[in-house]
Design a protein around this motif. Structure first.
Motif, PDB file in Angstrom:
ATOM      1  N   MET A   1     -26.362  52.896  30.136  1.00  0.00           N
ATOM      2  CA  MET A   1     -26.545  51.912  29.060  1.00  0.00           C
ATOM      3  C   MET A   1     -25.249  51.751  28.265  1.00  0.00           C
ATOM      4  O   MET A   1     -24.562  52.728  27.961  1.00  0.00           O
ATOM      5  CB  MET A   1     -27.670  52.374  28.120  1.00  0.00           C
ATOM      6  N   ASP A   2     -24.890  50.499  27.952  1.00  0.00           N
ATOM      7  CA  ASP A   2     -23.692  50.213  27.162  1.00  0.00           C
ATOM      8  C   ASP A   2     -23.963  50.533  25.697  1.00  0.00           C
ATOM      9  O   ASP A   2     -24.832  49.941  25.063  1.00  0.00           O
ATOM     10  CB  ASP A   2     -23.312  48.737  27.317  1.00  0.00           C
ATOM     11  N   THR A   3     -23.220  51.505  25.166  1.00  0.00           N
ATOM     12  CA  THR A   3     -23.420  51.898  23.765  1.00  0.00           C
ATOM     13  C   THR A   3     -22.198  51.579  22.909  1.00  0.00           C
ATOM     14  O   THR A   3     -21.963  52.197  21.886  1.00  0.00           O
ATOM     15  CB  THR A   3     -23.717  53.407  23.664  1.00  0.00           C
ATOM     16  N   SER A   4     -21.397  50.597  23.367  1.00  0.00           N
ATOM     17  CA  SER A   4     -20.163  50.269  22.653  1.00  0.00           C
ATOM     18  C   SER A   4     -20.357  49.241  21.546  1.00  0.00           C
ATOM     19  O   SER A   4     -19.448  48.988  20.770  1.00  0.00           O
ATOM     20  CB  SER A   4     -19.109  49.764  23.655  1.00  0.00           C
ATOM     21  N   SER A   5     -21.530  48.625  21.461  1.00  0.00           N
ATOM     22  CA  SER A   5     -21.751  47.599  20.420  1.00  0.00           C
ATOM     23  C   SER A   5     -23.154  47.718  19.840  1.00  0.00           C
ATOM     24  O   SER A   5     -23.953  46.774  19.885  1.00  0.00           O
ATOM     25  CB  SER A   5     -21.539  46.198  21.006  1.00  0.00           C
ATOM     26  N   LEU A   6     -23.445  48.882  19.294  1.00  0.00           N
ATOM     27  CA  LEU A   6     -24.785  49.152  18.758  1.00  0.00           C
ATOM     28  C   LEU A   6     -24.953  48.714  17.311  1.00  0.00           C
ATOM     29  O   LEU A   6     -26.077  48.531  16.844  1.00  0.00           O
ATOM     30  CB  LEU A   6     -25.093  50.648  18.862  1.00  0.00           C
ATOM     31  N   MET A   7     -23.843  48.573  16.578  1.00  0.00           N
ATOM     32  CA  MET A   7     -23.959  48.309  15.150  1.00  0.00           C
ATOM     33  C   MET A   7     -24.710  47.020  14.849  1.00  0.00           C
ATOM     34  O   MET A   7     -25.486  46.955  13.881  1.00  0.00           O
ATOM     35  CB  MET A   7     -22.584  48.295  14.490  1.00  0.00           C
ATOM     36  N   GLU A   8     -24.521  46.000  15.658  1.00  0.00           N
ATOM     37  CA  GLU A   8     -25.232  44.743  15.405  1.00  0.00           C
ATOM     38  C   GLU A   8     -26.734  44.909  15.605  1.00  0.00           C
ATOM     39  O   GLU A   8     -27.527  44.267  14.917  1.00  0.00           O
ATOM     40  CB  GLU A   8     -24.673  43.619  16.287  1.00  0.00           C
ATOM     41  N   GLN A   9     -27.129  45.787  16.541  1.00  0.00           N
ATOM     42  CA  GLN A   9     -28.558  46.077  16.685  1.00  0.00           C
ATOM     43  C   GLN A   9     -29.082  46.774  15.433  1.00  0.00           C
ATOM     44  O   GLN A   9     -30.175  46.483  14.955  1.00  0.00           O
ATOM     45  CB  GLN A   9     -28.789  46.981  17.904  1.00  0.00           C
ATOM     46  N   ILE A  10     -28.280  47.702  14.921  1.00  0.00           N
ATOM     47  CA  ILE A  10     -28.684  48.440  13.724  1.00  0.00           C
ATOM     48  C   ILE A  10     -28.837  47.505  12.537  1.00  0.00           C
ATOM     49  O   ILE A  10     -29.778  47.644  11.737  1.00  0.00           O
ATOM     50  CB  ILE A  10     -27.642  49.546  13.417  1.00  0.00           C
ATOM     51  N   LEU A  11     -27.932  46.532  12.424  1.00  0.00           N
ATOM     52  CA  LEU A  11     -27.929  45.619  11.269  1.00  0.00           C
ATOM     53  C   LEU A  11     -28.776  44.371  11.480  1.00  0.00           C
ATOM     54  O   LEU A  11     -28.767  43.474  10.640  1.00  0.00           O
ATOM     55  CB  LEU A  11     -26.488  45.221  10.937  1.00  0.00           C
ATOM     56  N   SER A  12     -29.518  44.322  12.590  1.00  0.00           N
ATOM     57  CA  SER A  12     -30.376  43.161  12.820  1.00  0.00           C
ATOM     58  C   SER A  12     -31.506  43.112  11.797  1.00  0.00           C
ATOM     59  O   SER A  12     -31.940  44.144  11.281  1.00  0.00           O
ATOM     60  CB  SER A  12     -30.955  43.193  14.230  1.00  0.00           C
ATOM     61  N   LYS A  13     -31.963  41.931  11.528  1.00  0.00           N
ATOM     62  CA  LYS A  13     -33.005  41.750  10.514  1.00  0.00           C
ATOM     63  C   LYS A  13     -34.270  42.521  10.860  1.00  0.00           C
ATOM     64  O   LYS A  13     -34.866  43.184  10.001  1.00  0.00           O
ATOM     65  CB  LYS A  13     -33.317  40.251  10.369  1.00  0.00           C
ATOM     66  N   GLN A  54     -20.776  45.991   3.948  1.00  0.00           N
ATOM     67  CA  GLN A  54     -20.078  47.265   3.738  1.00  0.00           C
ATOM     68  C   GLN A  54     -20.174  48.151   4.977  1.00  0.00           C
ATOM     69  O   GLN A  54     -19.196  48.791   5.377  1.00  0.00           O
ATOM     70  CB  GLN A  54     -20.674  47.992   2.528  1.00  0.00           C
ATOM     71  N   ILE A  55     -21.362  48.191   5.576  1.00  0.00           N
ATOM     72  CA  ILE A  55     -21.554  49.007   6.776  1.00  0.00           C
ATOM     73  C   ILE A  55     -20.738  48.444   7.931  1.00  0.00           C
ATOM     74  O   ILE A  55     -20.065  49.183   8.665  1.00  0.00           O
ATOM     75  CB  ILE A  55     -23.050  49.067   7.152  1.00  0.00           C
ATOM     76  N   ARG A  56     -20.774  47.126   8.077  1.00  0.00           N
ATOM     77  CA  ARG A  56     -20.073  46.475   9.181  1.00  0.00           C
ATOM     78  C   ARG A  56     -18.559  46.688   9.103  1.00  0.00           C
ATOM     79  O   ARG A  56     -17.882  46.819  10.126  1.00  0.00           O
ATOM     80  CB  ARG A  56     -20.396  44.975   9.175  1.00  0.00           C
ATOM     81  N   THR A  57     -18.014  46.719   7.886  1.00  0.00           N
ATOM     82  CA  THR A  57     -16.564  46.852   7.687  1.00  0.00           C
ATOM     83  C   THR A  57     -16.139  48.293   7.375  1.00  0.00           C
ATOM     84  O   THR A  57     -15.004  48.536   6.963  1.00  0.00           O
ATOM     85  CB  THR A  57     -16.098  45.921   6.554  1.00  0.00           C
ATOM     86  N   ARG A  58     -17.047  49.246   7.544  1.00  0.00           N
ATOM     87  CA  ARG A  58     -16.794  50.676   7.327  1.00  0.00           C
ATOM     88  C   ARG A  58     -16.446  50.999   5.869  1.00  0.00           C
ATOM     89  O   ARG A  58     -15.780  52.001   5.598  1.00  0.00           O
ATOM     90  CB  ARG A  58     -15.689  51.190   8.253  1.00  0.00           C
ATOM     91  N   LYS A  59     -16.916  50.181   4.951  1.00  0.00           N
ATOM     92  CA  LYS A  59     -16.679  50.449   3.529  1.00  0.00           C
ATOM     93  C   LYS A  59     -17.872  51.132   2.864  1.00  0.00           C
ATOM     94  O   LYS A  59     -17.793  51.542   1.711  1.00  0.00           O
ATOM     95  CB  LYS A  59     -16.355  49.144   2.794  1.00  0.00           C
TER      96      LYS A  59
END
Length: 427
Positions: A1-13, A54-59
Motif C-alpha cells: 500500500m502507498d503510504t506516501s500521501s496519507l495526510m490528505e486522507q487524515i484531513l478529509s472532511k 497548520q497541520i498541512r504546513t507542519r505549523k
C-alpha cells in the motif's frame, strides 16, 4: 500500500467528522487549556480550517499533556496523560487512518487496543494453549512501558511502513509535546503518554516487534498491550525462555522488564488480565475464573456502596450496585463463577437488608414496615423492639422474610447469578 500521501486522507472532511464524533463519545477531562469536550464543536466551527492548514504546513504544535497519577492496587501509581480536546481530536483523526494500515501487520495473538478484540479473547486463547500441553507460563511484566518507550526506535519502526513525511512529523510532535506536572512543564524525552488517542496504536507498533521475535522463535504467547504471557511445556524451558526473551526486550526495543513481578509458574500461580486459572479434573483441563484479588476488589467496592453511613437513598445504592454488578459480570463472564455469584449475591442482599433496617430507624416504624411486608404483628413487635445490633438482626428469619430476595429484586436489585447465566462472550 502507498503510504506516501496519507495526510490528505487524515484531513478529509469525513475523517475529521468521524474523529470529532469519537472524541465526543469518549468524553474525558479537559487538558491544560481547560477546554471541555462540549466546547470542541464551537471551537472547530470557528478554527477548523485554520487548524487543518497548520497541520498541512507542519505549523501545528500540540500542547503539553496534563499529567494525572492514578493509584494502583499494589500501592504504586500509573501516569496518565490528558491531552487537550483539540489534540485528542487531531490524534484521533491520525489514528483512524493509520490503524487499518498497521492492523495488517499485527500478530493474531495480540488483543489489546485493537478493533473487534478484547481481553476475554486473550484469556480464552491462553486457556486454549494451556490445554494444548503448555503447562508452564512465562509471565513477563514490562516496567512502566508507556513511560519508557524510546522515541527514536519507535519512529524508526513507524517509518518502515509510513512514508508520508507530514504524518511522521505530526506523530513525533505528539511524542515530544511535553507534560505539565503541578503547573510545571517537563520535556517528554521518552514515553508515549497513556491517555492519548494515538498512544495505544503506537504501543502496539512498538510491541509488534516483540511479537514477531516470539513467533520467529516458535513460541506460543498471548499479549494484551504490555501484558504478556508465554506458554511452554516444561519448567526448564520456561526458565530458558524467561532469560532469553528478557534479554531481547531490554536490548532491542530498549524496554525494561520488572524482574520482581515477572515469574515462571504453573497456570494456577498466575494472574492475567484479572483472571486466575485452575485445573478442572472433570473436564480434564484448565479453566478461568476471577482472580482472588479481583474478587477482593469487587467486595471492597460493594461494601463501600452498601455502607450504612453513606447518606444517600437505598434506591440510589441499588442503582450503583447494579452498575457495579453489570460491569463486573460483563468483564468476567467467560470465567467459571456460578458458586461465587451465589455467595456474592447473599452478601449483597445481607448488606442491603442492613441498610434498609437502619433506614426504618425507630421500633414503631420497623414494626409497621414488618407488618406491611407480611410478618405477624406479634412477631413484628418482638423483632422491632429487640435491641440487638443491626448486623445480628438482619440474620433474623422474620427480617429475611420481610426483606426477601424476591422483594429486593422487585426493588430493582440485580441478581449476579441470573445476570451471569444470561451473558455470552462478545467484545
Amino acid at each position: 500500500m502507498d503510504t506516501s500521501s496519507l495526510m490528505e486522507q487524515i484531513l478529509s472532511k469525513d475523517n475529521l467528522n468521524a474523529a470529532y464524533l469519537q472524541v465526543v463519545r469518549n468524553k474525558g477531562a479537559a487538558g491544560v487549556d481547560g477546554m471541555t469536550v462540549d466546547e470542541l464543536g464551537a471551537y472547530l466551527s470557528e478554527n477548523g480550517e485554520n487548524l487543518r492548514e497548520q497541520i498541512r504546513t507542519r505549523k501545528y504544535k500540540p500542547q503539553p499533556v496534563r499529567r494525572v497519577e492514578i493509584p494502583k492496587t499494589d500501592g504504586g501509581v500509573r501516569n496518565l496523560g490528558v491531552p487537550t480536546v483539540v489534540d485528542r481530536f487531531v490524534q484521533q483523526a491520525v489514528a483512524q487512518v493509520l490503524t487499518p494500515i498497521f492492523e495488517e501487520q499485527f500478530h493474531d495473538h495480540s488483543y489489546g487496543f485493537r478493533p473487534d478484540r478484547c481481553a476475554q479473547q486473550a484469556v480464552l486463547k491462553a486457556l486454549e494453549m494451556m490445554n494444548d500441553g503448555h503447562s508452564w507460563i512465562v509471565d513477563i511484566d514490562l516496567a512502566k512501558f508507556f513511560d519508557t518507550v524510546d522515541h527514536d526506535k519507535l519512529m524508526t519502526i513507524f517509518g518502515r511502513t509510513i512514508k508520508d513525511g507530514d504524518v511522521i512529523s505530526v506523530v513525533r510532535k505528539f511524542l515530544v509535546s511535553g507534560v505539565m506536572i503541578d503547573g510545571e512543564y517537563e520535556d517528554s524525552v521518552v514515553g508515549t503518554p497513556q491517555g492519548g488517542n494515538i498512544s495505544p496504536l503506537l504501543a502496539n507498533i512498538m510491541l509488534n516487534e516483540l511479537d514477531k521475535e516470539l513467533e520467529a522463535r516458535g513460541l506460543d504467547f498471548v499479549r494484551y498491550a504490555d501484558d504478556l504471557i508465554i506458554m511452554v511445556g516444561s519448567r526448564q524451558a520456561s526458565e530458558r525462555v524467561m532469560k532469553s526473551v528478557t534479554r531481547f526486550i531490554e536490548e532491542k526495543p530498549g524496554l525494561k522488564v520488572n524482574a520482581e513481578k515477572s515469574k515462571v509458574d504453573k497456570p494456577k500461580g498466575i494472574k492475567y488480565l484479572g483472571f486466575g486459572f485452575y485445573f478442572d479434573p472433570f473436564a480434564k483441563g484448565y479453566k478461568a475464573r476471577p482472580h482472588p484479588k479481583a474478587v477482593a476488589k469487587f467486595k471492597a467496592q460493594m461494601k463501600k456502596l452498601t455502607s450504612r453511613s453513606w447518606g444517600v437513598s437505598n434506591a440510589y445504592k441499588v442503582q450503583k450496585l447494579n452498575q457495579l454488578i453489570r460491569g463486573w459480570i460483563n468483564y468476567f463472564k467467560i470465567g467459571s463463577m456460578k458458586g461465587l455469584c451465589e455467595r456474592l449475591d447473599g452478601q449483597i442482599r445481607y448488606r442491603l437488608r442492613m441498610c434498609i433496617w437502619k433506614h426504618w430507624k425507630m421500633p414503631k416504624n420497623k414494626e409497621k414496615n414488618l407488618v406491611k411486608l407480611g410478618v405477624p404483628r406479634w412477631a413484628a413487635h418482638k423483632v422491632a423492639n429487640t435491641g440487638n445490633r443491626i448486623a445480628h438482626m438482619c440474620h433474623n428469619g422474620w427480617v429475611q422474610k420481610a426483606i426477601s430476595n424476591k422483594r429486593l429484586a422487585e426493588y430493582g436489585l440485580i441478581s449476579m447469578l441470573d445476570y451471569y447465566t444470561a451473558r455470552s462472550v462478545t467484545c
